[in-house]
Design a protein around this motif. Sequence first.
Motif, PDB file in Angstrom:
ATOM      1  N   GLY A   8       5.694  85.974  45.997  1.00  0.00           N
ATOM      2  CA  GLY A   8       7.018  86.581  46.039  1.00  0.00           C
ATOM      3  C   GLY A   8       7.814  86.296  47.286  1.00  0.00           C
ATOM      4  O   GLY A   8       8.980  86.689  47.375  1.00  0.00           O
ATOM      5  N   GLY A   9       7.219  85.623  48.259  1.00  0.00           N
ATOM      6  CA  GLY A   9       7.968  85.297  49.462  1.00  0.00           C
ATOM      7  C   GLY A   9       9.000  84.214  49.194  1.00  0.00           C
ATOM      8  O   GLY A   9       9.047  83.626  48.121  1.00  0.00           O
ATOM      9  N   GLY A  10       9.826  83.986  50.199  1.00  0.00           N
ATOM     10  CA  GLY A  10      10.844  82.957  50.055  1.00  0.00           C
ATOM     11  C   GLY A  10      11.927  83.119  51.084  1.00  0.00           C
ATOM     12  O   GLY A  10      11.787  83.859  52.058  1.00  0.00           O
ATOM     13  N   LEU A  11      13.016  82.404  50.856  1.00  0.00           N
ATOM     14  CA  LEU A  11      14.182  82.433  51.741  1.00  0.00           C
ATOM     15  C   LEU A  11      15.217  83.392  51.165  1.00  0.00           C
ATOM     16  O   LEU A  11      15.561  83.295  49.983  1.00  0.00           O
ATOM     17  N   VAL A  12      15.719  84.276  52.000  1.00  0.00           N
ATOM     18  CA  VAL A  12      16.720  85.242  51.562  1.00  0.00           C
ATOM     19  C   VAL A  12      17.760  85.400  52.661  1.00  0.00           C
ATOM     20  O   VAL A  12      17.437  85.266  53.851  1.00  0.00           O
ATOM     21  N   GLN A  13      18.984  85.665  52.274  1.00  0.00           N
ATOM     22  CA  GLN A  13      20.051  85.866  53.257  1.00  0.00           C
ATOM     23  C   GLN A  13      19.951  87.262  53.869  1.00  0.00           C
ATOM     24  O   GLN A  13      19.422  88.184  53.247  1.00  0.00           O
ATOM     25  N   PRO A  14      20.464  87.428  55.078  1.00  0.00           N
ATOM     26  CA  PRO A  14      20.500  88.767  55.683  1.00  0.00           C
ATOM     27  C   PRO A  14      21.176  89.770  54.757  1.00  0.00           C
ATOM     28  O   PRO A  14      22.209  89.469  54.147  1.00  0.00           O
ATOM     29  N   GLY A  15      20.565  90.942  54.655  1.00  0.00           N
ATOM     30  CA  GLY A  15      21.057  91.968  53.752  1.00  0.00           C
ATOM     31  C   GLY A  15      20.460  91.896  52.366  1.00  0.00           C
ATOM     32  O   GLY A  15      20.688  92.795  51.540  1.00  0.00           O
ATOM     33  N   GLY A  16      19.715  90.853  52.096  1.00  0.00           N
ATOM     34  CA  GLY A  16      19.140  90.655  50.779  1.00  0.00           C
ATOM     35  C   GLY A  16      17.844  91.419  50.563  1.00  0.00           C
ATOM     36  O   GLY A  16      17.384  92.170  51.432  1.00  0.00           O
ATOM     37  N   SER A  17      17.264  91.203  49.385  1.00  0.00           N
ATOM     38  CA  SER A  17      16.044  91.908  48.988  1.00  0.00           C
ATOM     39  C   SER A  17      15.017  90.924  48.454  1.00  0.00           C
ATOM     40  O   SER A  17      15.364  89.851  47.946  1.00  0.00           O
ATOM     41  N   LEU A  18      13.770  91.310  48.579  1.00  0.00           N
ATOM     42  CA  LEU A  18      12.653  90.571  47.997  1.00  0.00           C
ATOM     43  C   LEU A  18      11.595  91.569  47.575  1.00  0.00           C
ATOM     44  O   LEU A  18      11.481  92.658  48.165  1.00  0.00           O
ATOM     45  N   ARG A  19      10.806  91.189  46.590  1.00  0.00           N
ATOM     46  CA  ARG A  19       9.651  91.988  46.216  1.00  0.00           C
ATOM     47  C   ARG A  19       8.404  91.110  46.317  1.00  0.00           C
ATOM     48  O   ARG A  19       8.297  90.100  45.628  1.00  0.00           O
ATOM     49  N   PHE A 102     -15.937  97.215  54.454  1.00  0.00           N
ATOM     50  CA  PHE A 102     -15.444  95.845  54.391  1.00  0.00           C
ATOM     51  C   PHE A 102     -13.926  95.801  54.354  1.00  0.00           C
ATOM     52  O   PHE A 102     -13.268  96.698  53.843  1.00  0.00           O
ATOM     53  N   GLU A 103     -13.414  94.716  54.903  1.00  0.00           N
ATOM     54  CA  GLU A 103     -11.980  94.477  54.916  1.00  0.00           C
ATOM     55  C   GLU A 103     -11.696  93.120  54.277  1.00  0.00           C
ATOM     56  O   GLU A 103     -12.452  92.171  54.488  1.00  0.00           O
ATOM     57  N   TYR A 104     -10.594  93.066  53.557  1.00  0.00           N
ATOM     58  CA  TYR A 104     -10.230  91.845  52.878  1.00  0.00           C
ATOM     59  C   TYR A 104      -8.760  91.539  53.147  1.00  0.00           C
ATOM     60  O   TYR A 104      -7.929  92.448  53.201  1.00  0.00           O
ATOM     61  N   TRP A 105      -8.475  90.258  53.292  1.00  0.00           N
ATOM     62  CA  TRP A 105      -7.107  89.801  53.550  1.00  0.00           C
ATOM     63  C   TRP A 105      -6.712  88.741  52.539  1.00  0.00           C
ATOM     64  O   TRP A 105      -7.539  87.928  52.126  1.00  0.00           O
ATOM     65  N   GLY A 106      -5.444  88.734  52.203  1.00  0.00           N
ATOM     66  CA  GLY A 106      -4.903  87.637  51.424  1.00  0.00           C
ATOM     67  C   GLY A 106      -4.506  86.491  52.335  1.00  0.00           C
ATOM     68  O   GLY A 106      -4.636  86.578  53.559  1.00  0.00           O
ATOM     69  N   GLN A 107      -3.994  85.432  51.729  1.00  0.00           N
ATOM     70  CA  GLN A 107      -3.662  84.230  52.503  1.00  0.00           C
ATOM     71  C   GLN A 107      -2.280  84.306  53.123  1.00  0.00           C
ATOM     72  O   GLN A 107      -1.940  83.490  53.986  1.00  0.00           O
ATOM     73  N   GLY A 108      -1.489  85.279  52.686  1.00  0.00           N
ATOM     74  CA  GLY A 108      -0.154  85.461  53.238  1.00  0.00           C
ATOM     75  C   GLY A 108       0.923  84.776  52.419  1.00  0.00           C
ATOM     76  O   GLY A 108       0.672  83.791  51.720  1.00  0.00           O
ATOM     77  N   THR A 109       2.123  85.308  52.520  1.00  0.00           N
ATOM     78  CA  THR A 109       3.287  84.708  51.877  1.00  0.00           C
ATOM     79  C   THR A 109       4.446  84.746  52.870  1.00  0.00           C
ATOM     80  O   THR A 109       4.684  85.762  53.530  1.00  0.00           O
ATOM     81  N   GLN A 110       5.142  83.625  52.991  1.00  0.00           N
ATOM     82  CA  GLN A 110       6.197  83.494  53.994  1.00  0.00           C
ATOM     83  C   GLN A 110       7.486  84.138  53.509  1.00  0.00           C
ATOM     84  O   GLN A 110       7.948  83.862  52.390  1.00  0.00           O
ATOM     85  N   VAL A 111       8.067  84.963  54.358  1.00  0.00           N
ATOM     86  CA  VAL A 111       9.397  85.517  54.120  1.00  0.00           C
ATOM     87  C   VAL A 111      10.297  85.033  55.246  1.00  0.00           C
ATOM     88  O   VAL A 111       9.995  85.242  56.415  1.00  0.00           O
ATOM     89  N   THR A 112      11.381  84.378  54.875  1.00  0.00           N
ATOM     90  CA  THR A 112      12.337  83.876  55.858  1.00  0.00           C
ATOM     91  C   THR A 112      13.707  84.459  55.549  1.00  0.00           C
ATOM     92  O   THR A 112      14.205  84.323  54.429  1.00  0.00           O
ATOM     93  N   VAL A 113      14.278  85.138  56.533  1.00  0.00           N
ATOM     94  CA  VAL A 113      15.595  85.745  56.371  1.00  0.00           C
ATOM     95  C   VAL A 113      16.562  84.972  57.253  1.00  0.00           C
ATOM     96  O   VAL A 113      16.487  85.014  58.476  1.00  0.00           O
ATOM     97  N   SER A 114      17.458  84.259  56.601  1.00  0.00           N
ATOM     98  CA  SER A 114      18.364  83.394  57.347  1.00  0.00           C
ATOM     99  C   SER A 114      19.604  83.122  56.520  1.00  0.00           C
ATOM    100  O   SER A 114      19.537  83.027  55.288  1.00  0.00           O
ATOM    101  N   ALA A 115      20.724  82.970  57.213  1.00  0.00           N
ATOM    102  CA  ALA A 115      21.961  82.599  56.537  1.00  0.00           C
ATOM    103  C   ALA A 115      22.015  81.098  56.316  1.00  0.00           C
ATOM    104  O   ALA A 115      22.903  80.595  55.633  1.00  0.00           O
TER     105      ALA A 115
END
Length: 115
Positions: A8-19, A102-115
């Motif tokens: 669900g990560g990705g590039l979004v403009q300032p003020g935007g939303s992501l899930r 035990f603890e488990y982690w995912g690999q991560g998803t990049q969120v970039t907020v930029s105009a």
Amino acid sequence: QLQLVESGGGLVQPGGSLRLSCAASGSIFSINAMRWYRQAPGKEREWVASITNGGPRSYAASMKGRFTISTDSAKNTIYLQMHSLQPEDTAVYYCYAAKGAFEYWGQGTQVTVSA
């Protein structure tokens, strides 16, 4: 073993939303808590939000009111709905699960907020 896969990560403009989504698979029983963390470039990983098994949700101060953590038990998935995103929210977002000792982690998803 427990596997966590974020999406669900990705590039979004300032003020935007992501899930963001975090799908859990494997031995999903007896998970005590699930959390979202994030790590911005050059910074330490920081806690974002938590949800416990049958307990309350909690948020880091800077995310409260903008982010919402939720679960879909039928899909073994947790979500992070993010609104009013700002450039300082740019980071890799990680899903975390605690199960017993035990603890488990995912690999991560990049969120970039930029105009």
